[in-house]
Design a protein around this motif. Structure first.
Motif, PDB file in Angstrom:
ATOM      1  N   MET A   1       9.985   2.935   4.937  1.00  0.00           N
ATOM      2  CA  MET A   1       7.810   3.156   4.515  1.00  0.00           C
ATOM      3  C   MET A   1       7.226   1.641   5.559  1.00  0.00           C
ATOM      4  SD  MET A   1       8.074   3.570   0.313  1.00  0.00           S
ATOM      5  CE  MET A   1       8.633   2.365  -0.256  1.00  0.00           C
ATOM      6  N   LYS A   2       8.047   1.859   6.319  1.00  0.00           N
ATOM      7  CA  LYS A   2       7.572   0.722   7.473  1.00  0.00           C
ATOM      8  C   LYS A   2       6.015   1.185   7.868  1.00  0.00           C
ATOM      9  CE  LYS A   2      10.448   1.896  11.228  1.00  0.00           C
ATOM     10  NZ  LYS A   2      11.194   1.359  12.124  1.00  0.00           N
ATOM     11  N   LEU A   3       4.671   1.137   8.212  1.00  0.00           N
ATOM     12  CA  LEU A   3       3.802   1.344   9.118  1.00  0.00           C
ATOM     13  C   LEU A   3       3.109   1.811  10.112  1.00  0.00           C
ATOM     14  CD1 LEU A   3       1.670  -1.077   6.369  1.00  0.00           C
ATOM     15  CD2 LEU A   3       1.747   1.338   6.060  1.00  0.00           C
TER      16      LEU A   3
ATOM     17  N   SER B   1       0.570  -1.785   0.117  1.00  0.00           N
ATOM     18  CA  SER B   1      -0.266   0.180   0.031  1.00  0.00           C
ATOM     19  C   SER B   1       0.925   1.156  -0.356  1.00  0.00           C
ATOM     20  CB  SER B   1      -0.496   0.295   1.272  1.00  0.00           C
ATOM     21  OG  SER B   1       0.194  -0.001   2.081  1.00  0.00           O
ATOM     22  N   ARG B   2       1.913   1.274  -0.259  1.00  0.00           N
ATOM     23  CA  ARG B   2       3.227   2.062   0.089  1.00  0.00           C
ATOM     24  C   ARG B   2       3.221   2.796  -1.545  1.00  0.00           C
ATOM     25  NH1 ARG B   2       1.559   3.878   4.258  1.00  0.00           N
ATOM     26  NH2 ARG B   2       3.649   4.561   5.217  1.00  0.00           N
ATOM     27  N   PHE B   3       3.937   4.005  -1.472  1.00  0.00           N
ATOM     28  CA  PHE B   3       4.600   4.373  -3.063  1.00  0.00           C
ATOM     29  C   PHE B   3       5.496   4.956  -2.784  1.00  0.00           C
ATOM     30  CE2 PHE B   3       0.216   4.186  -3.921  1.00  0.00           C
ATOM     31  CZ  PHE B   3      -0.343   3.921  -4.847  1.00  0.00           C
TER      32      PHE B   3
ATOM     33  N   GLN C   1       4.179   0.329  -4.913  1.00  0.00           N
ATOM     34  CA  GLN C   1       3.844   0.888  -6.269  1.00  0.00           C
ATOM     35  C   GLN C   1       5.077   1.606  -6.397  1.00  0.00           C
ATOM     36  OE1 GLN C   1       1.607  -0.237  -8.132  1.00  0.00           O
ATOM     37  NE2 GLN C   1       1.603  -1.391  -6.353  1.00  0.00           N
ATOM     38  N   VAL C   2       6.337   1.621  -7.963  1.00  0.00           N
ATOM     39  CA  VAL C   2       7.291   2.579  -8.155  1.00  0.00           C
ATOM     40  C   VAL C   2       7.008   3.783  -8.958  1.00  0.00           C
ATOM     41  CG1 VAL C   2       9.458   2.600  -8.623  1.00  0.00           C
ATOM     42  CG2 VAL C   2       9.190   0.548  -7.296  1.00  0.00           C
TER      43      VAL C   2
END
Length: 304
Positions: free
Chosen positions: A302-304, A47-49, A75-76
């Motif tokens: 990017m850890k939630l 869920s991360r960009f 997503q990149v």
């Protein structure tokens, strides 16, 4: 979720000089975890960009980051300055802020001017990862180098590491120096007089080529052939003769010595082609190790 300035600093990776040994070790350990996973895609960041913002070209480093991000399910977005509004005069800061406003969760940045990355990190609200800034640092390269050494020797304490080449302009040399010394490794440099960085002599000695080859790790740096035009390099042939890791010099290395290089390699300049492919070379394993290292770094960012 609101991210505080302190959390941003903890999740960013701007350099290794200020990073603690424990934090570096935790990244190396997490990289080992990712390398040991049998499946290629582990979507913990689905869920991360992530935005790879390369204001300086480096196909190999960008591909390594992209592979790491996609293996984690992120997503990149890939950004190239050559095809961007930066060419039209838009500042690096405005470009980063634009991508930030679009909702990215982390940015990987490579750029030529040193010092700009720290200024950006103070002004944006997403974690930033340094993919090389000027002649300052290249932290993920040094991390994959340490990871490669640790896999070979088991530990870093007491290792003798020689870094040979253009120290003056090398961010790889600096990041390796700062990181290796935290683990008790003994670093030395070898370089032509006009490629030495005098300020680093306080931290690691400059030694003759013959002495540099007695190390446990011989790390060759890429010769920037454009230095020839600047008068720093008389010729590639002369450099190879004096400072290149030729087949003859490689034959004099201890049997347990490993050969490293951050790549891309100028074959038959700083290192002979046959040496690149030799049994003691770790050049291609280094590249492979870059993926789990960057997985660990991007997960951390990017850890939630």
């Amino acid at each position: 979720m609101i991210t505080t300035a302190s959390q941003l600093r903890e999740r960013s990776l701007l350099g290794l000089k200020e990073l603690s040994r424990n934090e570096i070790e935790s990244i190396l350990d997490r990289a080992h975890h990712w390398e040991s996973q049998p499946q290629k895609l582990i979507p913990v960041l689905q869920s991360r960009f992530a935005a790879n913002m390369f204001f300086e070209n480096s196909t190999r480093t960008r591909f390594s980051f992209e592979m790491a991000e996609k293996r984690l399910g992120a997503q990149v977005l890939n950004f190239s300055a050559a095809a961007s509004s930066v060419e039209k005069g838009e500042s690096i800061y405005d470009t980063v802020r634009t991508l930030e406003s679009m909702g990215i969760d982390a940015g990987v940045i490579r750029l030529k001017p040193a010092g700009v990355l720290q200024e950006l990190a103070d002004k944006v609200s997403v974690p930033l990862v340094n993919a090389g800034d000027g002649n300052n640092e290249h932290p993920t390269q040094a991390l994959l180098d340490l990871y490669t050494m640790r896999k070979t020797f088991g530990e870093l304490k007491g290792l003798r590491v020689s870094i040979i080449g253009d120290i003056l302009h090398s961010r790889v040399a600096r990041s390796n120096l700062w990181a290796l010394q935290k683990f008790g490794a003994k670093v030395s440099f070898c370089a032509p007089d006009n490629m030495q960085a005098p300020e680093l002599a306080t931290y690691a000695p400059y030694v003759p080529m013959q002495e540099a080859l007695q190390a446990d790790v011989v790390m060759m740096l890429r010769v920037q052939l454009e230095r020839h035009a600047e008068g720093m390099l008389r010729s590639a042939d002369e450099y190879r003769e004096r400072y290149g890791l030729t087949e003859e010099r490689a034959a004099s290395l201890k049997s347990g010595t490993i050969i490293m290089h951050p790549a891309p390699v100028n074959r038959n300049v700083e290192i002979d082609s046959a040496v690149v492919e030799s049994e003691q070379s770790r050049i291609f394993p280094q590249m492979a190790n870059g993926v789990p290292i960057r997985m660990a770094v991007m997960e951390r960012a990017m850890k939630l």
